[in-house]
Motif scaffolding. Structure first.
Motif, short mmCIF file in Angstrom:
data_model
loop_
_atom_site.label_atom_id
_atom_site.label_comp_id
_atom_site.label_asym_id
_atom_site.label_seq_id
_atom_site.Cartn_x
_atom_site.Cartn_y
_atom_site.Cartn_z
N ASP A 209 0.83 -1.21 0.00
CA ASP A 209 0.00 0.00 0.00
C ASP A 209 0.87 1.26 0.00
O ASP A 209 0.55 2.25 -0.66
CB ASP A 209 -0.93 0.01 1.22
N TYR A 212 2.05 1.94 -3.40
CA TYR A 212 0.95 2.46 -4.20
C TYR A 212 0.76 3.95 -3.92
O TYR A 212 0.63 4.76 -4.84
CB TYR A 212 -0.34 1.69 -3.89
N TYR A 216 1.07 6.79 -6.81
CA TYR A 216 -0.18 7.26 -7.41
C TYR A 216 -0.24 8.79 -7.47
O TYR A 216 0.18 9.47 -6.53
CB TYR A 216 -1.40 6.74 -6.62
N GLU A 267 -12.08 8.23 0.14
CA GLU A 267 -12.82 7.10 -0.43
C GLU A 267 -12.03 6.43 -1.55
O GLU A 267 -12.01 5.21 -1.66
CB GLU A 267 -14.19 7.57 -0.95
N PHE A 268 -11.36 7.23 -2.39
CA PHE A 268 -10.57 6.65 -3.47
C PHE A 268 -9.42 5.82 -2.92
O PHE A 268 -9.20 4.67 -3.36
CB PHE A 268 -10.02 7.74 -4.39
N LEU A 269 -8.67 6.36 -1.97
CA LEU A 269 -7.53 5.63 -1.41
C LEU A 269 -8.00 4.39 -0.66
O LEU A 269 -7.35 3.32 -0.71
CB LEU A 269 -6.73 6.54 -0.48
N ASN A 270 -9.11 4.48 0.02
CA ASN A 270 -9.65 3.35 0.77
C ASN A 270 -10.03 2.20 -0.16
O ASN A 270 -9.85 1.02 0.18
CB ASN A 270 -10.86 3.80 1.59
N GLN A 271 -10.55 2.54 -1.33
CA GLN A 271 -10.96 1.52 -2.30
C GLN A 271 -9.78 0.87 -3.01
O GLN A 271 -9.91 -0.22 -3.58
CB GLN A 271 -11.91 2.13 -3.32
N ASN A 272 -8.64 1.54 -3.00
CA ASN A 272 -7.50 1.05 -3.79
C ASN A 272 -6.32 0.59 -2.95
O ASN A 272 -5.21 0.40 -3.48
CB ASN A 272 -7.05 2.15 -4.75
N THR A 273 -6.54 0.38 -1.67
CA THR A 273 -5.52 -0.19 -0.79
C THR A 273 -6.13 -1.33 0.02
O THR A 273 -7.34 -1.40 0.19
CB THR A 273 -4.96 0.88 0.18
N LYS A 274 -5.26 -2.22 0.51
CA LYS A 274 -5.73 -3.38 1.27
C LYS A 274 -5.82 -3.10 2.77
O LYS A 274 -6.60 -3.73 3.47
CB LYS A 274 -4.79 -4.57 1.04
#
Length: 360
Positions: A209, A212, A216, A267-274
């Protein structure tokens, strides 16, 4: 005769502003510990027979002829400081003047701006028939984004139409400011002996993460504030060299432009990290003021330049248009042996008065 008297009054205001700043420097005022500097500011206002109110360690007042039917300008800066760093070679609480520089903790951030705004408020305090009301607020807890600073005070203040926030900008016009989103990340793994196979090391899970986040880039780039900047600033995991950790905590600092909201970013970062992400607050938004606003145009008429600021201030808690403008240099803030030039304070008082005189 009027011009001569005005110049003399301004010189007196400048002299007393510098004395007030020296008193503030010599008085410890770490965030949430500003009681004694609030007293100093109260005494300054009393000297000019100005009625004021105090809420926690915030001191505020309105002009003598306040009219609730007129729009109101907030003049705001803070009197709390960070703690001095270990690089100081001087006593941070000893206000000394050398070669035109006033040294001391909080001199630049944001004492110079604060005393300049207070002097400006005093200058206009008794003026009748102004087009705008003036509201001065010397607030605490800015450095810690505390709930008892400007954020908590706003509910007690009159309606504000726009604000000038005093922070070091070389008296240029910061018409936009990046917002701040701080996120705690929690990566989970499986604890085990380091000598054995373990395919879920929490540090490695976090690193995926973190890389990422490092790479990003949000696509919307602001002409004033540039790109969204993501920085991982803290990481903590493990207690023993031979134990693979089951959890890893890291902290993400996101400085975002006016083209995104903090919730969109999260919300974007939450959706694209584990990892599990938890936002500390959604209160510190990007802020600014339209370049066509009368106060900005007044500043441009005075030869001031406009720019976007990457640093956070109490603008973040305001819902009205706001301009960041003040004495000093942002690069000196939080530095060892902090200082401000005496001439910067004198100039700030003159420019603030000229700026407001164009519209009020």
């Amino acid at each position: 005769m009027k011009n001569s008297t005005t110049k003399t009054n301004i010189k007196n205001l400048q002299k007393e502003a510098i004395q007030l700043l020296q008193n503030l420097i010599s008085t410890q005022s770490f965030s949430s510990e500003e009681d004694e500097t609030a007293i100093l500011i109260s005494d300054y206002l009393k000297k000019y027979e100005i009625d004021f109110k105090r809420s926690n360690n915030n001191v505020w007042a309105t002009n003598l002829h306040f009219d609730e039917n007129k729009p109101t300008i907030l003049l705001n800066s803070h009197h709390d400081t960070v703690k001095p760093n270990k690089g100081y070679t001087r006593n941070p609480f000893e206000p000394t003047i050398e070669d035109g520089k006033l040294f001391g903790l909080g001199s630049n951030d944001a004492g110079g701006s604060l005393v300049s705004l207070l002097a400006t408020f005093v200058h206009f305090y008794k003026e009748p028939n102004l087009n705008y009301n003036l509201l001065i607020a010397a607030t605490g807890e800015e450095e810690s984004s505390g709930k008892n600073g400007l954020c908590g005070l706003l509910k007690e203040l009159p309606k504000i139409d726009f604000a000038i926030v005093g922070e070091p900008t070389h008296m240029q016009l910061a018409i936009a400011e990046k917002g701040l989103l701080v996120i705690d990340g929690y990566a989970q793994g499986i604890a085990g002996h380091a000598a054995h196979e373990n395919t879920k090391n929490a540090i490695y899970e976090a690193l995926e993460d973190i890389f990422y986040l490092k790479n990003y880039e949000f696509p919307k780039i602001s002409p004033l504030l540039g790109k969204v900047k993501i920085s991982v600033t803290q990481i903590n995991a493990g207690e023993q060299h031979n134990v693979v950790p089951a959890s890893c905590h890291f902290v993400v600092d996101v400085r975002f432009n006016e083209l995104y909201t903090n919730r969109e970013i999260f919300e974007f970062l939450n959706q694209n990290t584990k990892s599990k992400l938890v936002a500390r607050s959604f209160n510190l938004n990007s802020s600014g003021i339209d370049i066509s606003h009368p106060i900005v145009q007044a500043g441009i008429d005075l030869g001031r330049t406009t720019y976007g600021s990457p640093t956070l201030s109490d603008q973040a808690v305001l819902s009205c248009p706001s301009l960041k403008m003040g004495a000093g240099d942002s690069l000196r803030s939080h530095s060892a042996d902090e200082f401000i030039f005496i001439d910067e304070i004198n100039e700030a008082i003159e420019i603030y008065i000229q700026l407001l005189s164009k519209i009020i």
